[in-house]
Design a protein around this motif. Structure first.
Motif, PDB file in Angstrom:
ATOM      1  N   GLU A   1       1.008  -0.715   0.207  1.00 51.91           N
ATOM      2  CA  GLU A   1       0.347  -0.275  -0.180  1.00 51.91           C
ATOM      3  C   GLU A   1       1.128   1.288   0.355  1.00 51.91           C
ATOM      4  O   GLU A   1       1.777   1.423   0.718  1.00 51.91           O
ATOM      5  CB  GLU A   1      -1.216   0.260   1.031  1.00 51.91           C
ATOM      6  CG  GLU A   1      -2.019   1.007   1.030  1.00 51.91           C
ATOM      7  CD  GLU A   1      -2.539   1.106   2.410  1.00 51.91           C
ATOM      8  OE1 GLU A   1      -2.366   0.657   3.602  1.00 51.91           O
ATOM      9  OE2 GLU A   1      -3.679   1.496   2.577  1.00 51.91           O
ATOM     10  N   ASN A   2       0.451   2.241  -0.981  1.00 55.28           N
ATOM     11  CA  ASN A   2       2.005   3.166  -0.679  1.00 55.28           C
ATOM     12  C   ASN A   2       0.273   4.384  -0.415  1.00 55.28           C
ATOM     13  O   ASN A   2      -0.339   5.155  -0.553  1.00 55.28           O
ATOM     14  CB  ASN A   2       1.633   4.312  -2.265  1.00 55.28           C
ATOM     15  CG  ASN A   2       1.886   5.458  -2.343  1.00 55.28           C
ATOM     16  OD1 ASN A   2       2.963   5.549  -1.730  1.00 55.28           O
ATOM     17  ND2 ASN A   2       1.585   6.218  -3.413  1.00 55.28           N
TER      18      ASN A   2
ATOM     19  N   TYR B   1      -3.845  -8.263   0.273  1.00 59.93           N
ATOM     20  CA  TYR B   1      -4.164  -7.110  -0.293  1.00 59.93           C
ATOM     21  C   TYR B   1      -3.094  -6.403  -0.670  1.00 59.93           C
ATOM     22  O   TYR B   1      -3.587  -6.228  -2.146  1.00 59.93           O
ATOM     23  CB  TYR B   1      -4.492  -5.591   0.883  1.00 59.93           C
ATOM     24  CG  TYR B   1      -5.995  -5.957   1.006  1.00 59.93           C
ATOM     25  CD1 TYR B   1      -7.166  -5.036  -0.289  1.00 59.93           C
ATOM     26  CD2 TYR B   1      -7.070  -6.288   1.905  1.00 59.93           C
ATOM     27  CE1 TYR B   1      -8.378  -5.236   0.469  1.00 59.93           C
ATOM     28  CE2 TYR B   1      -8.579  -6.578   1.948  1.00 59.93           C
ATOM     29  CZ  TYR B   1      -9.286  -6.114   0.740  1.00 59.93           C
ATOM     30  OH  TYR B   1     -10.144  -6.284   0.941  1.00 59.93           O
TER      31      TYR B   1
ATOM     32  N   PHE C   1      -3.580  -8.336  -4.095  1.00 59.41           N
ATOM     33  CA  PHE C   1      -4.617  -7.997  -4.636  1.00 59.41           C
ATOM     34  C   PHE C   1      -4.637  -6.925  -5.391  1.00 59.41           C
ATOM     35  O   PHE C   1      -4.456  -6.612  -6.655  1.00 59.41           O
ATOM     36  CB  PHE C   1      -5.907  -7.852  -3.534  1.00 59.41           C
ATOM     37  CG  PHE C   1      -7.522  -7.117  -4.269  1.00 59.41           C
ATOM     38  CD1 PHE C   1      -8.057  -8.044  -5.242  1.00 59.41           C
ATOM     39  CD2 PHE C   1      -7.160  -5.654  -4.414  1.00 59.41           C
ATOM     40  CE1 PHE C   1      -9.139  -7.036  -5.438  1.00 59.41           C
ATOM     41  CE2 PHE C   1      -8.503  -5.040  -4.434  1.00 59.41           C
ATOM     42  CZ  PHE C   1      -9.080  -5.576  -5.960  1.00 59.41           C
ATOM     43  N   ARG C   2      -3.457  -5.920  -4.794  1.00 58.37           N
ATOM     44  CA  ARG C   2      -3.092  -4.789  -5.976  1.00 58.37           C
ATOM     45  C   ARG C   2      -2.044  -5.188  -6.903  1.00 58.37           C
ATOM     46  O   ARG C   2      -2.742  -4.674  -7.809  1.00 58.37           O
ATOM     47  CB  ARG C   2      -2.315  -3.791  -5.163  1.00 58.37           C
ATOM     48  CG  ARG C   2      -3.310  -2.714  -4.349  1.00 58.37           C
ATOM     49  CD  ARG C   2      -2.294  -2.160  -2.915  1.00 58.37           C
ATOM     50  NE  ARG C   2      -1.662  -2.754  -1.881  1.00 58.37           N
ATOM     51  CZ  ARG C   2      -2.338  -2.677  -1.483  1.00 58.37           C
ATOM     52  NH1 ARG C   2      -3.620  -2.237  -0.353  1.00 58.37           N
ATOM     53  NH2 ARG C   2      -1.926  -3.498  -0.373  1.00 58.37           N
TER      54      ARG C   2
ATOM     55  N   LEU D   1      -4.480  -6.984  -9.871  1.00 60.75           N
ATOM     56  CA  LEU D   1      -5.514  -5.350 -10.169  1.00 60.75           C
ATOM     57  C   LEU D   1      -4.710  -4.910 -11.066  1.00 60.75           C
ATOM     58  O   LEU D   1      -4.583  -4.665 -12.348  1.00 60.75           O
ATOM     59  CB  LEU D   1      -6.276  -4.664  -8.976  1.00 60.75           C
ATOM     60  CG  LEU D   1      -6.962  -3.317  -9.073  1.00 60.75           C
ATOM     61  CD1 LEU D   1      -8.269  -4.159 -10.066  1.00 60.75           C
ATOM     62  CD2 LEU D   1      -6.828  -2.598  -8.357  1.00 60.75           C
ATOM     63  N   GLN D   2      -3.334  -4.407 -10.614  1.00 60.83           N
ATOM     64  CA  GLN D   2      -2.640  -3.679 -11.121  1.00 60.83           C
ATOM     65  C   GLN D   2      -2.127  -4.676 -13.127  1.00 60.83           C
ATOM     66  O   GLN D   2      -2.024  -4.394 -14.445  1.00 60.83           O
ATOM     67  CB  GLN D   2      -1.354  -3.411 -10.922  1.00 60.83           C
ATOM     68  CG  GLN D   2      -0.502  -2.271 -11.424  1.00 60.83           C
ATOM     69  CD  GLN D   2       0.781  -2.074 -10.450  1.00 60.83           C
ATOM     70  OE1 GLN D   2       1.153  -2.320  -9.583  1.00 60.83           O
ATOM     71  NE2 GLN D   2       0.626  -0.461 -10.412  1.00 60.83           N
ATOM     72  N   THR D   3      -2.454  -5.887 -12.951  1.00 60.33           N
ATOM     73  CA  THR D   3      -1.786  -6.655 -14.252  1.00 60.33           C
ATOM     74  C   THR D   3      -3.149  -7.229 -14.847  1.00 60.33           C
ATOM     75  O   THR D   3      -3.841  -7.848 -15.999  1.00 60.33           O
ATOM     76  CB  THR D   3      -1.223  -8.085 -14.075  1.00 60.33           C
ATOM     77  OG1 THR D   3      -1.552  -8.499 -13.233  1.00 60.33           O
ATOM     78  CG2 THR D   3       0.334  -7.477 -13.245  1.00 60.33           C
ATOM     79  N   ASN D   4      -4.628  -7.088 -13.891  1.00 65.74           N
ATOM     80  CA  ASN D   4      -6.133  -6.911 -15.069  1.00 65.74           C
ATOM     81  C   ASN D   4      -5.933  -8.612 -14.741  1.00 65.74           C
ATOM     82  O   ASN D   4      -6.490  -8.925 -15.610  1.00 65.74           O
ATOM     83  CB  ASN D   4      -6.118  -6.738 -15.627  1.00 65.74           C
ATOM     84  CG  ASN D   4      -6.690  -6.136 -16.118  1.00 65.74           C
ATOM     85  OD1 ASN D   4      -8.550  -6.046 -15.482  1.00 65.74           O
ATOM     86  ND2 ASN D   4      -7.504  -5.288 -16.899  1.00 65.74           N
TER      87      ASN D   4
ATOM     88  N   THR E   1     -14.458  -2.111  -4.911  1.00 65.97           N
ATOM     89  CA  THR E   1     -13.549  -2.106  -5.610  1.00 65.97           C
ATOM     90  C   THR E   1     -13.444  -4.041  -5.292  1.00 65.97           C
ATOM     91  O   THR E   1     -12.926  -4.058  -6.878  1.00 65.97           O
ATOM     92  CB  THR E   1     -11.992  -1.829  -5.050  1.00 65.97           C
ATOM     93  OG1 THR E   1     -12.074  -0.240  -4.779  1.00 65.97           O
ATOM     94  CG2 THR E   1     -11.279  -1.701  -6.797  1.00 65.97           C
TER      95      THR E   1
ATOM     96  N   SER F   1      -5.883   4.698   0.928  1.00 65.33           N
ATOM     97  CA  SER F   1      -4.702   4.615  -0.017  1.00 65.33           C
ATOM     98  C   SER F   1      -5.040   3.173  -0.559  1.00 65.33           C
ATOM     99  O   SER F   1      -4.399   2.410  -0.620  1.00 65.33           O
ATOM    100  CB  SER F   1      -3.584   4.355   0.096  1.00 65.33           C
ATOM    101  OG  SER F   1      -3.565   4.183   1.561  1.00 65.33           O
TER     102      SER F   1
ATOM    103  N   ILE G   1      -2.845   3.028  -6.348  1.00 69.10           N
ATOM    104  CA  ILE G   1      -2.045   2.516  -7.442  1.00 69.10           C
ATOM    105  C   ILE G   1      -1.827   3.128  -8.858  1.00 69.10           C
ATOM    106  O   ILE G   1      -3.428   3.172  -9.264  1.00 69.10           O
ATOM    107  CB  ILE G   1      -1.690   0.893  -7.464  1.00 69.10           C
ATOM    108  CG1 ILE G   1      -2.938   0.418  -7.706  1.00 69.10           C
ATOM    109  CG2 ILE G   1      -1.321   0.266  -6.460  1.00 69.10           C
ATOM    110  CD1 ILE G   1      -3.159  -1.345  -7.772  1.00 69.10           C
TER     111      ILE G   1
ATOM    112  N   LEU H   1      -2.799   1.865 -12.464  1.00 70.52           N
ATOM    113  CA  LEU H   1      -3.083   1.538 -13.517  1.00 70.52           C
ATOM    114  C   LEU H   1      -3.069   1.790 -14.581  1.00 70.52           C
ATOM    115  O   LEU H   1      -3.181   3.218 -15.497  1.00 70.52           O
ATOM    116  CB  LEU H   1      -4.780   1.325 -12.777  1.00 70.52           C
ATOM    117  CG  LEU H   1      -5.070   0.707 -11.100  1.00 70.52           C
ATOM    118  CD1 LEU H   1      -6.265   1.338 -11.129  1.00 70.52           C
ATOM    119  CD2 LEU H   1      -4.902  -0.124 -11.609  1.00 70.52           C
TER     120      LEU H   1
ATOM    121  N   ASN I   1      -7.708  -0.777 -16.947  1.00 74.29           N
ATOM    122  CA  ASN I   1      -8.544  -0.645 -15.621  1.00 74.29           C
ATOM    123  C   ASN I   1      -8.337   0.414 -15.039  1.00 74.29           C
ATOM    124  O   ASN I   1      -8.442  -0.110 -13.486  1.00 74.29           O
ATOM    125  CB  ASN I   1      -7.641  -2.075 -15.126  1.00 74.29           C
ATOM    126  CG  ASN I   1      -6.118  -2.267 -14.722  1.00 74.29           C
ATOM    127  OD1 ASN I   1      -6.090  -1.296 -14.742  1.00 74.29           O
ATOM    128  ND2 ASN I   1      -5.371  -2.809 -14.446  1.00 74.29           N
TER     129      ASN I   1
END
Lengths: 321, 351
Positions: free
Chosen positions: A28-29, A48, A51-52, A55-58, A80, B91, B95, B97, B101
Motif C-alpha cells: 500500500e502506498n 491486499y 490483490f493490488r 488488479l494492476q496486471t488485470n 473495489t 490508499s 496504485i 493503473l 483498468n
C-alpha cells in the motif's frame, strides 16, 4: 467484521504459496506520513498486497477469484474488491448459481452491508432469476424485521419481477407478529399502491383492517400513519369518512387520549375549516382544546409544538370574527 | 460509566478521544479500511465543534491535508477523462493503473464530501483541489432517476449520495455537474404517505435520508418545491421522532445520531426550538463515556467516532455551551463555513 487472521493457524500467506511465486506483491502506498492508520494484521496486508498486484496486471484467473474471496472476508465493505470479483465472474464464465450461494452466506454474516446486497442484486439481474429473493429477504427479516437493506432488496425484486402475489400474506403475518413494525406497514402500502390498487372497496377494506389494529393497540403511530395514507385515496379526505370519524369519536369518548388520536382529530378540524364547513363540530374551538390538552397533559414533550399549532387555529378564529 | 458526572460535557476527554483516532487504530477496525477519510472527518470535525482545532499541531494538520490530497484521483493521463475524479476513502487502491483498468481507482462521493469538509475545517485553501475534475466526476454519477451512485465502479445509488453530490457542488461553487431539477423530482418521489422521506421511492421514511433530502433542497434553494401541506406534515413527522432523544423511524429505539439528523432537519425547517431540549440533552449525555471520551448510540454500548461527532453536533444545534455553532446543511462549523465563504469570494474575484 473483525480480522481473525492472527489466530488462524492453518493459514498460509500468499507470499509463501508456491503457486503465487510468479507475482510480485504491491504494498500500500499511504504516503510518507499517513494519518488514521489501521494497524492491520499481517494476513490483511498480505492478501491486499496480492490483490493490488492482480488488479494492476488485470489478471483474470481462478486464483484471482479465490483471492477476492479472502479479501472480501477481511473487509466486506471494499467495493473495489466486489467489483473486480464481478468482472472476474464474467471473464471466467463462472457458474453464477454457486455465487448466489456464496453471497447469501456473506449476507447472513453481514446483513447490514451495502456492498453485499448490491452484489446480490447484480447477480439476480444477470441471471434474470428472482426465485430465491423472497426467501432470502424473508430470512434476513426474521433476524431483524426492520432491516432497511433487506426491505430495499425485497421491494426491488418484487417490483422488477412482479412478485406481488403472496406479499400481502407476508405483510399480514409480520403485522400480526408485531403491530408496531413500521416497515411492515410501509410494505402494506407498497403492495396496495402497486398491486391491489385503491378501489373504493379496497380503501374501505384497508380502513377496517387498520381500525381493528388501532383498537388492539391505540397508541401506535405506524397504524395511525397508515390510516392517513389510506385516506389519501378517499376523495372525501380525512374528515369525510364517517366510519373513521365515528371510530375516533368513540375512542375519544372512551377516554383514549393517545396523542396520535388527538393529532388526527386536530387535522380533521383543520381540513373541515379549510373546506369551509362552518357548521361542523370539527372547528377551531375543538382543535384549540385538543392542542391545549396535548400541550399540558398528554404529550408534554411536544408542548411547544402544540402551542405553535394552536396559534394557527387562533388565527382561523380571529379571521371568522 | 459514571452516571453522576454524566450531566456535563467531558470536553477534555472527547478531545483526547478524537486525537487517538487521528493517529493509529487497532486491527479490529480493518473493515473500515476503505473509508478511513470518514474517520478523519468525524475526528477533525469533532475537534472543530469542540473549539479545539488548535489541539491538532500545525505539523499534524499539514500531515492530514497532505494525506487527503494523496487520495485525490486526477484525470486520466492518456485522454484527460475525468469520470473517475474525486477523493478515495483510503490508499488501498492507490496504485497506477493503465487504461484498461483505470476505473478501479475512482473517487467516492461520500469520501469526496468528507475530505472537502475536513480540509475546510483544517483551514486549507482548497488550492490543490482539481475543482473542474471533481465536478466532472460528480456529473458522471447522476443516474437517469435523478439520484447518484457513490462511485463509477459498481455501486448502489440512493439519497445519501444525492446529498454528498449537493454538498460537493455547493463547496466547489459549481452546479454544472448536478442536475437540480432531476434531483428535486427524485426527492419528492421519495416522500412517503407519512410525509417522511426515504432512501428510494416507496421505501420506509427515515430520519437520516430525510436529513439528506432536506439539506439538498436547502442547498439548491428548492425547499419551496414542497407544498405547504407537505411541509406541515413533514414537520409533524419530524417532531414525532422525539421520544426523549430522537429515533430514526416510528417505533424504533432512540439513537444519539438522530439528535443530529432529525435535529438538523428541524432546524432547516425553522422549528427545532419547538422540541424539548432538556430531554434530548439528557438522552445524549446518557450515551457519553465520561471517562475515556466518546458517545455511543445507546447507553452503555461501544462508542465510535461517528456517534461521538453527531452527538456533539446534535448538542451544538440546541445551543450547548462550549461547542461551536454547526451549519446544519453542510454539517460543518460556522467557523469552517465562514472560511469557505471567503474562498468563494476569492474564486469569484479570480474569474
Amino acid at each position: 467484521m473483525s480480522d481473525s487472521g492472527d489466530s488462524d493457524i492453518t493459514w498460509i500467506f500468499y507470499k509463501d504459496r508456491p503457486e503465487w511465486s510468479d507475482v510480485t506483491p504491491v504494498p500500500e502506498n499511504d504516503g510518507s506520513k499517513p494519518v488514521v492508520v489501521i494497524a492491520h494484521s499481517e494476513k490483511f496486508e498480505d492478501v491486499y498486497d496480492y490483490f493490488r498486484a492482480i488488479l494492476q496486471t488485470n489478471e483474470k484467473s481462478e486464483r484471482a477469484l479465490h483471492l477476492t474471496k479472502d479479501a472480501v472476508e477481511l473487509n466486506p465493505a471494499n467495493y473495489t474488491v466486489w467489483q473486480y470479483r464481478r468482472d472476474l465472474l464474467q471473464a471466467l464464465g463462472t457458474d453464477l448459481r454457486s455465487e448466489l450461494d456464496y453471497v447469501e452466506a456473506v449476507i447472513k454474516q453481514s446483513p447490514k452491508n451495502y456492498q453485499v446486497w448490491h452484489h446480490r442484486r447484480v447477480l439476480v439481474e444477470w441471471l434474470q432469476d428472482s426465485n430465491l429473493e423472497l426467501e432470502l429477504t424473508h430470512d434476513a427479516l426474521l433476524q431483524d424485521p426492520k432491516n432497511y437493506h433487506a426491505w430495499q432488496h425485497r421491494q426491488w425484486a418484487i417490483k422488477t419481477f412482479g412478485l406481488f402475489e403472496k406479499e400481502m400474506e407476508f405483510v399480514d403475518n409480520l403485522i400480526t407478529d408485531d403491530v408496531r413494525n413500521n416497515s411492515a406497514w410501509n410494505q402494506r402500502y407498497f403492495v396496495m399502491n402497486n398491486h391491489l390498487g385503491w378501489s373504493d372497496m379496497n380503501v374501505q377494506k384497508e380502513i377496517c383492517y387498520t381500525l381493528e389494529k388501532i383498537k388492539f393497540v391505540k397508541n401506535n403511530e405506524s397504524a395511525w400513519n397508515y390510516l392517513r395514507g389510506v385516506l389519501l385515496h378517499d376523495s372525501k379526505g380525512l374528515s369525510g369518512n364517517t366510519e373513521v370519524t365515528s371510530f375516533c369519536e368513540e375512542l375519544y369518548s372512551n377516554k383514549c387520549r393517545s396523542p396520535y388520536l388527538m393529532a388526527f382529530l386536530i387535522d380533521i378540524c383543520d381540513e373541515a375549516i379549510k373546506k369551509g364547513e362552518i357548521n361542523s363540530s370539527y372547528n377551531a374551538e375543538k382543535a384549540l382544546d385538543l392542542c391545549q390538552a396535548l400541550a399540558t397533559k398528554y404529550d408534554k414533550i411536544r408542548c411547544k409544538y402544540w402551542n405553535f399549532i394552536a396559534e394557527k387555529f387562533r388565527k382561523y378564529q380571529s379571521n371568522q370574527d | 460509566m459514571i452516571n453522576e458526572e454524566n450531566k456535563e460535557l467531558a470536553h477534555r476527554q472527547h478531545v483526547k478521544y478524537f486525537m487517538r483516532f487521528l493517529n493509529i487504530l487497532p486491527s479490529s477496525l480493518s473493515s473500515h479500511d476503505s473509508t478511513r477519510v470518514t474517520i478523519a472527518y468525524f475526528s477533525v470535525a469533532g475537534l472543530d465543534v469542540l473549539g479545539s482545532i488548535t489541539s491538532i499541531s500545525i505539523e499534524l494538520r499539514s500531515r492530514i491535508i497532505d494525506w487527503l490530497y494523496l487520495l485525490q484521483v486526477q484525470p486520466r493521463k492518456s485522454d484527460g477523462d475525468m469520470s473517475t475524479c474525486g477523493f478515495q476513502g483510503s490508499s488501498t487502491i492507490n496504485i497506477e493503473l493503465d487504461n484498461a483498468n483505470s476505473h478501479y481507482r475512482c473517487g467516492h462521493l461520500a469520501m469526496t464530501y468528507t475530505a472537502l469538509c475536513t480540509l475546510l475545517a483544517l483551514g486549507d485553501d482548497l488550492s490543490r483541489v482539481n475543482r473542474k475534475a471533481i465536478i466532472n466526476g460528480v456529473k458522471a454519477l447522476q443516474t437517469e432517476e435523478g439520484n447518484f451512485s457513490a462511485t463509477l465502479s459498481g455501486c448502489e445509488s440512493d439519497m445519501r449520495f444525492v446529498y454528498c453530490a449537493a454538498c460537493i457542488s455547493y463547496i466547489l461553487n459549481d452546479w454544472s455537474g448536478f442536475n437540480v431539477e432531476k434531483a428535486t423530482d427524485y426527492i419528492i418521489k421519495c416522500m412517503g404517505y407519512d410525509y417522511g422521506i426515504a432512501q428510494c421511492p416507496e421505501l420506509e421514511s427515515h430520519g437520516g435520508t430525510t436529513y439528506c433530502a432536506l439539506a439538498t433542497l436547502s442547498l439548491t434553494n428548492r425547499l419551496d418545491k414542497l407544498s405547504e401541506y407537505q411541509m406541515d406534515s413533514l414537520r409533524r413527522w419530524l417532531v414525532f421522532r422525539q421520544v426523549d432523544g430522537f429515533q430514526g423511524r416510528p417505533n424504533k429505539p432512540v439513537d444519539t445520531c438522530y439528535s443530529f439528523w432529525v435535529g438538523a432537519s428541524l432546524k432547516m425547517l425553522d422549528i427545532l426550538h419547538l422540541t424539548n431540549y432538556n430531554s434530548n440533552k439528557r438522552y445524549v449525555y446518557e450515551t457519553q463515556d465520561y471517562v475515556v471520551g466518546g458517545f455511543s448510540k445507546w447507553p452503555d454500548t461501544c462508542t465510535d467516532p461517528m456517534h461521538t461527532y453527531l452527538g456533539l453536533a446534535g448538542l451544538s444545534l440546541i445551543g450547548e455551551s462550549g461547542l461551536l455553532e454547526i451549519v446544519p446543511t453542510l454539517n460543518i462549523t460556522r467557523r469552517a463555513y465562514d472560511h469557505l465563504k471567503s474562498l468563494h469570494q476569492k474564486w469569484d474575484s479570480e474569474l
